[in-house]
Motif scaffolding. Structure first.
Motif, PDB file in Angstrom:
ATOM      1  N   GLN A  95      15.460 -37.070  -8.792  1.00 17.24           N
ATOM      2  CA  GLN A  95      15.596 -37.922  -9.976  1.00 17.24           C
ATOM      3  C   GLN A  95      16.489 -37.276 -11.031  1.00 17.24           C
ATOM      4  O   GLN A  95      17.039 -37.959 -11.881  1.00 17.24           O
ATOM      5  CB  GLN A  95      14.226 -38.233 -10.592  1.00 17.24           C
ATOM      6  CG  GLN A  95      13.349 -39.127  -9.749  1.00 17.24           C
ATOM      7  CD  GLN A  95      13.973 -40.469  -9.459  1.00 17.24           C
ATOM      8  OE1 GLN A  95      14.540 -41.107 -10.335  1.00 17.24           O
ATOM      9  NE2 GLN A  95      13.896 -40.891  -8.215  1.00 17.24           N
ATOM     10  N   LEU A  96      16.591 -35.953 -10.986  1.00 13.52           N
ATOM     11  CA  LEU A  96      17.448 -35.263 -11.950  1.00 13.52           C
ATOM     12  C   LEU A  96      18.905 -35.603 -11.673  1.00 13.52           C
ATOM     13  O   LEU A  96      19.389 -35.425 -10.560  1.00 13.52           O
ATOM     14  CB  LEU A  96      17.252 -33.748 -11.862  1.00 13.52           C
ATOM     15  CG  LEU A  96      15.971 -33.208 -12.449  1.00 13.52           C
ATOM     16  CD1 LEU A  96      15.877 -31.710 -12.223  1.00 13.52           C
ATOM     17  CD2 LEU A  96      15.879 -33.519 -13.922  1.00 13.52           C
ATOM     18  N   GLN A  97      19.565 -36.091 -12.690  1.00 15.03           N
ATOM     19  CA  GLN A  97      20.957 -36.497 -12.539  1.00 15.03           C
ATOM     20  C   GLN A  97      21.861 -35.362 -13.013  1.00 15.03           C
ATOM     21  O   GLN A  97      22.055 -35.175 -14.208  1.00 15.03           O
ATOM     22  CB  GLN A  97      21.213 -37.773 -13.333  1.00 15.03           C
ATOM     23  CG  GLN A  97      20.347 -38.916 -12.848  1.00 15.03           C
ATOM     24  CD  GLN A  97      20.336 -40.087 -13.795  1.00 15.03           C
ATOM     25  OE1 GLN A  97      20.996 -40.079 -14.820  1.00 15.03           O
ATOM     26  NE2 GLN A  97      19.564 -41.089 -13.444  1.00 15.03           N
ATOM     27  N   ALA A 146      23.391 -26.751  -7.683  1.00 22.73           N
ATOM     28  CA  ALA A 146      22.873 -25.514  -8.288  1.00 22.73           C
ATOM     29  C   ALA A 146      22.276 -25.792  -9.665  1.00 22.73           C
ATOM     30  O   ALA A 146      21.248 -25.217 -10.031  1.00 22.73           O
ATOM     31  CB  ALA A 146      23.981 -24.472  -8.400  1.00 22.73           C
ATOM     32  N   THR A 147      22.886 -26.685 -10.417  1.00 20.67           N
ATOM     33  CA  THR A 147      22.361 -27.044 -11.735  1.00 20.67           C
ATOM     34  C   THR A 147      21.039 -27.776 -11.584  1.00 20.67           C
ATOM     35  O   THR A 147      20.078 -27.507 -12.308  1.00 20.67           O
ATOM     36  CB  THR A 147      23.371 -27.941 -12.495  1.00 20.67           C
ATOM     37  OG1 THR A 147      24.613 -27.264 -12.569  1.00 20.67           O
ATOM     38  CG2 THR A 147      22.866 -28.276 -13.881  1.00 20.67           C
ATOM     39  N   ARG A 148      20.972 -28.703 -10.634  1.00 19.67           N
ATOM     40  CA  ARG A 148      19.730 -29.443 -10.384  1.00 19.67           C
ATOM     41  C   ARG A 148      18.613 -28.484 -10.007  1.00 19.67           C
ATOM     42  O   ARG A 148      17.489 -28.574 -10.511  1.00 19.67           O
ATOM     43  CB  ARG A 148      19.934 -30.464  -9.273  1.00 19.67           C
ATOM     44  CG  ARG A 148      18.640 -31.234  -8.960  1.00 19.67           C
ATOM     45  CD  ARG A 148      18.788 -32.182  -7.803  1.00 19.67           C
ATOM     46  NE  ARG A 148      19.706 -33.235  -8.144  1.00 19.67           N
ATOM     47  CZ  ARG A 148      20.527 -33.805  -7.270  1.00 19.67           C
ATOM     48  NH1 ARG A 148      20.532 -33.415  -6.009  1.00 19.67           N
ATOM     49  NH2 ARG A 148      21.332 -34.760  -7.641  1.00 19.67           N
ATOM     50  N   ALA A 179      12.756 -36.637 -14.412  1.00 17.51           N
ATOM     51  CA  ALA A 179      12.276 -36.121 -13.131  1.00 17.51           C
ATOM     52  C   ALA A 179      10.911 -36.678 -12.740  1.00 17.51           C
ATOM     53  O   ALA A 179      10.702 -37.061 -11.589  1.00 17.51           O
ATOM     54  CB  ALA A 179      12.220 -34.592 -13.171  1.00 17.51           C
ATOM     55  N   PHE A 180       9.972 -36.717 -13.680  1.00 19.50           N
ATOM     56  CA  PHE A 180       8.588 -37.032 -13.332  1.00 19.50           C
ATOM     57  C   PHE A 180       8.143 -38.435 -13.749  1.00 19.50           C
ATOM     58  O   PHE A 180       7.027 -38.847 -13.445  1.00 19.50           O
ATOM     59  CB  PHE A 180       7.652 -35.977 -13.923  1.00 19.50           C
ATOM     60  CG  PHE A 180       8.002 -34.587 -13.478  1.00 19.50           C
ATOM     61  CD1 PHE A 180       7.909 -34.218 -12.147  1.00 19.50           C
ATOM     62  CD2 PHE A 180       8.456 -33.650 -14.384  1.00 19.50           C
ATOM     63  CE1 PHE A 180       8.252 -32.936 -11.724  1.00 19.50           C
ATOM     64  CE2 PHE A 180       8.801 -32.362 -13.977  1.00 19.50           C
ATOM     65  CZ  PHE A 180       8.700 -32.011 -12.648  1.00 19.50           C
TER      66      PHE A 180
END
Length: 188
Positions: free
Chosen positions: A74-76, A81-83, A128-129
């Motif tokens: 879900q993290l855009q 590596a950043t995610r 994310a959650f």
């Protein structure tokens, strides 16, 4: 089926170590599978081919960790590596919230523990959650209240232990999450 490397798409998404960042407790299906496997191996029987066992085990692990895996994706972010880094920080924030369920917690403290600004922590956590960090903490406190009630504590004692200002604030939060006031909730 005999060559896991042929499934590069699958391994890229499901078999990477960054998806299973935290130790988790096995659910009932996985426990049953592992107990059966251990019993079979102890008696000298192999309950199927190694590949089938690997696939079954992988399937169960993915199914049990699907909410965590989904949260990760879900993290855009532009870079993997950043995610990975941001997700690890968010998990640290979740752990901080879990560890401070009985204390006053300001989101600024949690964000600082994750080395993020308060705004960015809030935005990424929700991304994310699917819920805000405050709502996550509130949900955990209400779930903890049910555990404490089983220890025969009064609702007033529980409200104070969980750091609510008074019984009314606790009751309103409980109703918001569970749909009924604490006195009307069936513990079963």
């Amino acid at each position: 089926p005999n060559n896991l490397d042929a499934y590069t798409d699958l391994s890229r998404y499901y078999l990477t170590p960054e998806l299973l960042l935290r130790e988790t407790v096995a659910g009932a299906p996985l426990k049953s599978f592992l107990n059966t496997l251990i019993s079979s191996l102890a008696s000298g029987n192999t309950p199927g081919s190694s590949e089938e066992l690997l696939y079954d085990l992988t399937t169960m692990l993915v199914q049990e960790n699907l909410p965590l895996i989904s949260s990760y994706y879900q993290l855009q972010t532009a870079r993997i590596a950043t995610r990975k880094e941001l997700f690890a920080r968010l998990l640290k924030g979740k752990e901080f919230l879990d560890d401070h369920i009985f204390q006053t917690v300001e989101m600024k403290q949690v964000a600082q523990a994750c080395y993020l600004s308060e705004f960015r922590f809030y935005r990424l956590f929700k991304q994310a959650f699917g819920i805000s960090p405050y709502q996550y903490l509130l949900n955990n406190r209400i779930e903890k209240s049910l555990e404490l009630k089983k220890l025969n504590l009064s609702w007033t004692e529980i409200a104070l232990l969980l750091n609510f200002s008074d019984l009314a604030a606790f009751s309103n939060a409980f109703k918001k999450i569970k749909g009924v006031f604490p006195n009307n909730f069936s513990l079963q």
